[in-house]
Scaffold this motif. Structure first.
Motif, PDB file in Angstrom:
ATOM      1  N   PHE A   1     -11.384 -30.515  10.410  1.00  0.00           N
ATOM      2  CA  PHE A   1      -9.970 -30.396  10.782  1.00  0.00           C
ATOM      3  C   PHE A   1      -9.090 -30.294   9.537  1.00  0.00           C
ATOM      4  O   PHE A   1      -8.180 -29.464   9.468  1.00  0.00           O
ATOM      5  N   ILE A   2      -9.364 -31.116   8.548  1.00  0.00           N
ATOM      6  CA  ILE A   2      -8.580 -31.083   7.306  1.00  0.00           C
ATOM      7  C   ILE A   2      -8.734 -29.736   6.610  1.00  0.00           C
ATOM      8  O   ILE A   2      -7.755 -29.106   6.203  1.00  0.00           O
ATOM      9  N   VAL A   3      -9.988 -29.282   6.489  1.00  0.00           N
ATOM     10  CA  VAL A   3     -10.260 -28.033   5.773  1.00  0.00           C
ATOM     11  C   VAL A   3      -9.710 -26.817   6.525  1.00  0.00           C
ATOM     12  O   VAL A   3      -9.133 -25.906   5.921  1.00  0.00           O
ATOM     13  N   SER A   4      -9.875 -26.807   7.845  1.00  0.00           N
ATOM     14  CA  SER A   4      -9.490 -25.622   8.631  1.00  0.00           C
ATOM     15  C   SER A   4      -8.017 -25.587   9.013  1.00  0.00           C
ATOM     16  O   SER A   4      -7.421 -24.513   9.074  1.00  0.00           O
ATOM     17  N   ASN A   5      -7.429 -26.754   9.270  1.00  0.00           N
ATOM     18  CA  ASN A   5      -6.070 -26.779   9.818  1.00  0.00           C
ATOM     19  C   ASN A   5      -5.000 -27.234   8.845  1.00  0.00           C
ATOM     20  O   ASN A   5      -3.834 -26.837   8.983  1.00  0.00           O
ATOM     21  N   LEU A   6      -5.359 -28.071   7.882  1.00  0.00           N
ATOM     22  CA  LEU A   6      -4.342 -28.624   6.992  1.00  0.00           C
ATOM     23  C   LEU A   6      -4.293 -27.939   5.628  1.00  0.00           C
ATOM     24  O   LEU A   6      -3.227 -27.535   5.165  1.00  0.00           O
ATOM     25  N   LEU A   7      -5.416 -27.799   4.975  1.00  0.00           N
ATOM     26  CA  LEU A   7      -5.428 -27.260   3.611  1.00  0.00           C
ATOM     27  C   LEU A   7      -4.878 -25.840   3.506  1.00  0.00           C
ATOM     28  O   LEU A   7      -4.225 -25.517   2.506  1.00  0.00           O
ATOM     29  N   PRO A   8      -5.086 -24.961   4.516  1.00  0.00           N
ATOM     30  CA  PRO A   8      -4.503 -23.619   4.402  1.00  0.00           C
ATOM     31  C   PRO A   8      -2.973 -23.615   4.298  1.00  0.00           C
ATOM     32  O   PRO A   8      -2.387 -22.649   3.814  1.00  0.00           O
ATOM     33  N   ASN A   9      -2.324 -24.703   4.732  1.00  0.00           N
ATOM     34  CA  ASN A   9      -0.855 -24.797   4.667  1.00  0.00           C
ATOM     35  C   ASN A   9      -0.363 -25.385   3.348  1.00  0.00           C
ATOM     36  O   ASN A   9       0.832 -25.662   3.209  1.00  0.00           O
ATOM     37  N   ASN A  10      -1.301 -25.600   2.409  1.00  0.00           N
ATOM     38  CA  ASN A  10      -0.953 -26.102   1.078  1.00  0.00           C
ATOM     39  C   ASN A  10      -0.122 -27.390   1.166  1.00  0.00           C
ATOM     40  O   ASN A  10       0.990 -27.473   0.625  1.00  0.00           O
ATOM     41  N   PRO A  11      -0.644 -28.421   1.820  1.00  0.00           N
ATOM     42  CA  PRO A  11       0.133 -29.661   2.006  1.00  0.00           C
ATOM     43  C   PRO A  11       0.220 -30.468   0.716  1.00  0.00           C
ATOM     44  O   PRO A  11      -0.547 -30.255  -0.231  1.00  0.00           O
ATOM     45  N   LYS A  12       1.144 -31.400   0.703  1.00  0.00           N
ATOM     46  CA  LYS A  12       1.227 -32.362  -0.383  1.00  0.00           C
ATOM     47  C   LYS A  12       0.100 -33.396  -0.222  1.00  0.00           C
ATOM     48  O   LYS A  12      -0.317 -33.682   0.909  1.00  0.00           O
TER      49      LYS A  12
ATOM     50  N   TYR B   1      -7.245 -33.809  -2.742  1.00  0.00           N
ATOM     51  CA  TYR B   1      -6.008 -33.694  -3.514  1.00  0.00           C
ATOM     52  C   TYR B   1      -5.977 -32.457  -4.411  1.00  0.00           C
ATOM     53  O   TYR B   1      -4.929 -31.841  -4.598  1.00  0.00           O
ATOM     54  N   LYS B   2      -7.135 -32.083  -4.966  1.00  0.00           N
ATOM     55  CA  LYS B   2      -7.156 -30.923  -5.863  1.00  0.00           C
ATOM     56  C   LYS B   2      -6.790 -29.631  -5.142  1.00  0.00           C
ATOM     57  O   LYS B   2      -6.366 -28.658  -5.769  1.00  0.00           O
ATOM     58  N   GLN B   3      -6.977 -29.626  -3.826  1.00  0.00           N
ATOM     59  CA  GLN B   3      -6.684 -28.425  -3.035  1.00  0.00           C
ATOM     60  C   GLN B   3      -5.298 -28.481  -2.396  1.00  0.00           C
ATOM     61  O   GLN B   3      -4.963 -27.637  -1.579  1.00  0.00           O
ATOM     62  N   CYS B   4      -4.519 -29.486  -2.764  1.00  0.00           N
ATOM     63  CA  CYS B   4      -3.167 -29.652  -2.219  1.00  0.00           C
ATOM     64  C   CYS B   4      -2.125 -29.166  -3.217  1.00  0.00           C
ATOM     65  O   CYS B   4      -2.418 -28.882  -4.383  1.00  0.00           O
ATOM     66  N   ASP B   5      -0.898 -29.083  -2.735  1.00  0.00           N
ATOM     67  CA  ASP B   5       0.235 -28.745  -3.598  1.00  0.00           C
ATOM     68  C   ASP B   5       0.606 -29.999  -4.391  1.00  0.00           C
ATOM     69  O   ASP B   5       1.219 -30.919  -3.858  1.00  0.00           O
ATOM     70  N   GLN B   6       0.247 -30.014  -5.672  1.00  0.00           N
ATOM     71  CA  GLN B   6       0.491 -31.195  -6.494  1.00  0.00           C
ATOM     72  C   GLN B   6       1.737 -31.049  -7.364  1.00  0.00           C
ATOM     73  O   GLN B   6       1.984 -31.890  -8.237  1.00  0.00           O
ATOM     74  N   LYS B   7       2.503 -30.013  -7.105  1.00  0.00           N
ATOM     75  CA  LYS B   7       3.740 -29.837  -7.862  1.00  0.00           C
ATOM     76  C   LYS B   7       4.715 -30.960  -7.508  1.00  0.00           C
ATOM     77  O   LYS B   7       4.921 -31.279  -6.336  1.00  0.00           O
ATOM     78  N   VAL B   8       5.308 -31.569  -8.513  1.00  0.00           N
ATOM     79  CA  VAL B   8       6.289 -32.625  -8.288  1.00  0.00           C
ATOM     80  C   VAL B   8       7.643 -32.159  -8.822  1.00  0.00           C
ATOM     81  O   VAL B   8       7.717 -31.328  -9.730  1.00  0.00           O
ATOM     82  N   LYS B   9       8.679 -32.713  -8.248  1.00  0.00           N
ATOM     83  CA  LYS B   9      10.017 -32.351  -8.695  1.00  0.00           C
ATOM     84  C   LYS B   9      10.256 -32.842 -10.119  1.00  0.00           C
ATOM     85  O   LYS B   9       9.873 -33.959 -10.473  1.00  0.00           O
ATOM     86  N   THR B  10      10.886 -32.000 -10.899  1.00  0.00           N
ATOM     87  CA  THR B  10      11.298 -32.440 -12.227  1.00  0.00           C
ATOM     88  C   THR B  10      12.500 -33.362 -12.081  1.00  0.00           C
ATOM     89  O   THR B  10      13.151 -33.400 -11.021  1.00  0.00           O
ATOM     90  N   ASP B  11      12.800 -34.113 -13.146  1.00  0.00           N
ATOM     91  CA  ASP B  11      13.962 -34.995 -13.090  1.00  0.00           C
ATOM     92  C   ASP B  11      15.235 -34.202 -12.862  1.00  0.00           C
ATOM     93  O   ASP B  11      16.186 -34.689 -12.239  1.00  0.00           O
ATOM     94  N   GLU B  12      15.260 -32.959 -13.387  1.00  0.00           N
ATOM     95  CA  GLU B  12      16.436 -32.117 -13.193  1.00  0.00           C
ATOM     96  C   GLU B  12      16.636 -31.749 -11.724  1.00  0.00           C
ATOM     97  O   GLU B  12      17.757 -31.478 -11.296  1.00  0.00           O
ATOM     98  N   GLU B  13      15.538 -31.732 -10.966  1.00  0.00           N
ATOM     99  CA  GLU B  13      15.622 -31.408  -9.544  1.00  0.00           C
ATOM    100  C   GLU B  13      15.949 -32.634  -8.694  1.00  0.00           C
ATOM    101  O   GLU B  13      16.303 -32.502  -7.531  1.00  0.00           O
ATOM    102  N   LYS B  14      15.815 -33.823  -9.266  1.00  0.00           N
ATOM    103  CA  LYS B  14      16.034 -35.057  -8.505  1.00  0.00           C
ATOM    104  C   LYS B  14      17.471 -35.554  -8.579  1.00  0.00           C
ATOM    105  O   LYS B  14      17.963 -36.181  -7.640  1.00  0.00           O
ATOM    106  N   ALA B  15      18.132 -35.339  -9.717  1.00  0.00           N
ATOM    107  CA  ALA B  15      19.463 -35.922  -9.922  1.00  0.00           C
ATOM    108  C   ALA B  15      20.447 -34.853 -10.373  1.00  0.00           C
ATOM    109  O   ALA B  15      20.077 -33.898 -11.070  1.00  0.00           O
TER     110      ALA B  15
END
Length: 425
Positions: free
Chosen positions: A163-174, A212-226
């Motif tokens: 379920f994780i591989v077929s339904n979740l990972l294709p959507n590039n989740p966090k 986790y390696k197959q997820c979207d691991q991009k995090v907001k920069t500080d400039e994007e937070k404040a």
């Protein structure tokens, strides 16, 4: 008790926690226990079992020429449809009800059915908020129907992994989404184990980190937070054109106080005194049927489990000006921010939408109210307030402030450079 094969000597646990084995029952019979007494005991036990399950009336039908003359009758529900059950005597009707409820209790349940039972348990027995239930339901919308309709005892860790591989990972989740999905699934299985519906929790064999390696691991920069100081200046200058709009005034007060969006919406006029704003309420959504209702509750986000009369935020000169402008809005309301033709709270969603639209038009990188909180925290750091003082004003734990609010904003580098140069000269 559960009926077992006569050769199966596993213990039987009765409702009062008495443990019996088939050999014990055989011993009772061999010692001369009368079958009549056993039948009497069974009749009482069955009546008590039915009574615990069946809340609808059992009644005797009036005399008639039909075959139901003098029969006993009641109703049960099968798949939400009412079904009539009749019998010639009340004892026989009890026997039918016993068979019906025993089969209902012991037939296999699907993952979807156990999830629904768990949601009812969380609401009626744990008193969880509607927001929590809605969050759980939204997360479970990602579970495919094929898995929801499967017998919960037949679901394996491989089923969940597929379920994780077929339904979740294709959507590039966090990564956090994978973690919370597994937590939600695990909670349903644990509930099923507690209620003796299933025997194992296959989620315990799965590590969220595996994906986790197959997820979207991009995090907001500080400039994007404040908001930067430049962005705050642009927002403030633009707001001067719309000072009759309570949503715009809410953003200006957020800049000066770091208040959350729901706290701004629920702020009473009486919560403001000469020197401080008493923040001890928030606006939340409560689900009723197919609609969300906005309600005010007497606690803030960090106080839901441990109310402590909120927090107090010092009023700056700019905050005092914004408060005066809000009080000048026509209309009679106990809320500081309200529309001139309405005494109700401004919906949080309306404020958030207005802020996002203005920020995008002005070219700001962040577009949410939380960016005011982050910027306000940075401002408190600049004036030398300690982590505990900042946490006191913002309304969260000191650890939270240090881990999530204290930024290393690259936009401050020029200011730091100038301060270092001044120290050298």
């Amino acid at each position: 008790m559960n009926l077992q094969n006569i050769n199966d000597d596993r213990p039987i646990i009765l409702d009062d926690n008495t443990t019996l084995r088939m050999r014990d029952l055989q011993l009772l019979f061999s010692c001369g226990m009368e079958s009549a007494k056993v039948n009497d005991m069974l009749t009482v036990a069955k009546r008590n079992y039915v009574k615990s399950k069946h809340s609808r009336a059992i009644f005797k039908l009036p005399p008639s020429k039909s075959w139901k003359n003098g029969c006993f009758k009641t109703y049960v529900y099968v798949d939400s449809k009412r079904k009539e059950i009749t019998s010639s005597t009340e004892d026989k009707l009890i026997e039918k009800l016993y068979d019906f409820y025993y089969e209902e209790d012991n037939k296999a349940k699907t993952l979807g059915q156990v999830f629904e039972l768990f949601m009812d348990y969380k609401k009626t027995c744990l008193n969880r908020s509607d927001k929590t239930i809605v969050t759980d339901r939204n997360r479970f919308k990602h579970v495919p129907q094929q898995l929801l309709e499967k017998d919960i005892n037949e679901i394996t860790d491989e089923d969940i992994r597929r379920f994780i591989v077929s339904n979740l990972l294709p959507n590039n989740p966090k990564p956090d989404f994978i973690k919370r999905m597994l937590q939600s699934l695990g909670a349903v299985f644990n509930y099923g184990i507690k209620k003796k519906i299933c025997f194992d929790n296959p989620v315990r064999y799965i590590e969220a980190q595996d994906y986790y390696k197959q997820c979207d691991q991009k995090v907001k920069t500080d400039e994007e937070k404040a908001f930067s100081s430049e962005e705050l200046s642009i927002i403030t200058a633009d707001a001067e054109k719309y000072l009759d709009n309570p949503r715009v005034l809410m953003s200006l007060l957020a800049k000066e106080t770091g208040m959350r969006a729901g706290e701004l919406a629920a702020l009473h006029v009486d919560d403001v005194n000469d020197d401080f704003i008493h923040v001890h309420r928030q606006q939340i959504k409560v689900r009723e049927g197919n609609h969300n209702n906005l309600v005010e509750v007497g606690y803030t986000k960090d106080e839901r489990l441990h109310p402590h009369n909120g927090r107090f935020i010092p009023i700056t000169d700019e905050a005092r000006r914004v408060i005066s402008l809000a009080k000048a809005i026509p209309g009679d309301s106990l809320y500081l921010f309200h529309d001139s033709n309405c005494s109700n709270m401004v919906p949080t969603d309306g404020y958030v939408h207005n802020l996002r639209k203005r920020c995008k038009r002005l070219g700001c990188i962040p577009t949410n109210n939380h960016a005011f909180r982050m910027a306000f925290n940075s401002r408190l750091i600049e004036i030398g307030l300690s982590p505990s003082d900042r946490a006191l004003i913002l309304g969260h734990e000191v650890q939270t402030n240090e881990a999530h609010y204290s930024l290393t904003d690259k936009r401050r580098l020029n200011n730091i450079k100038e301060r270092i140069k001044n120290e050298e000269s």
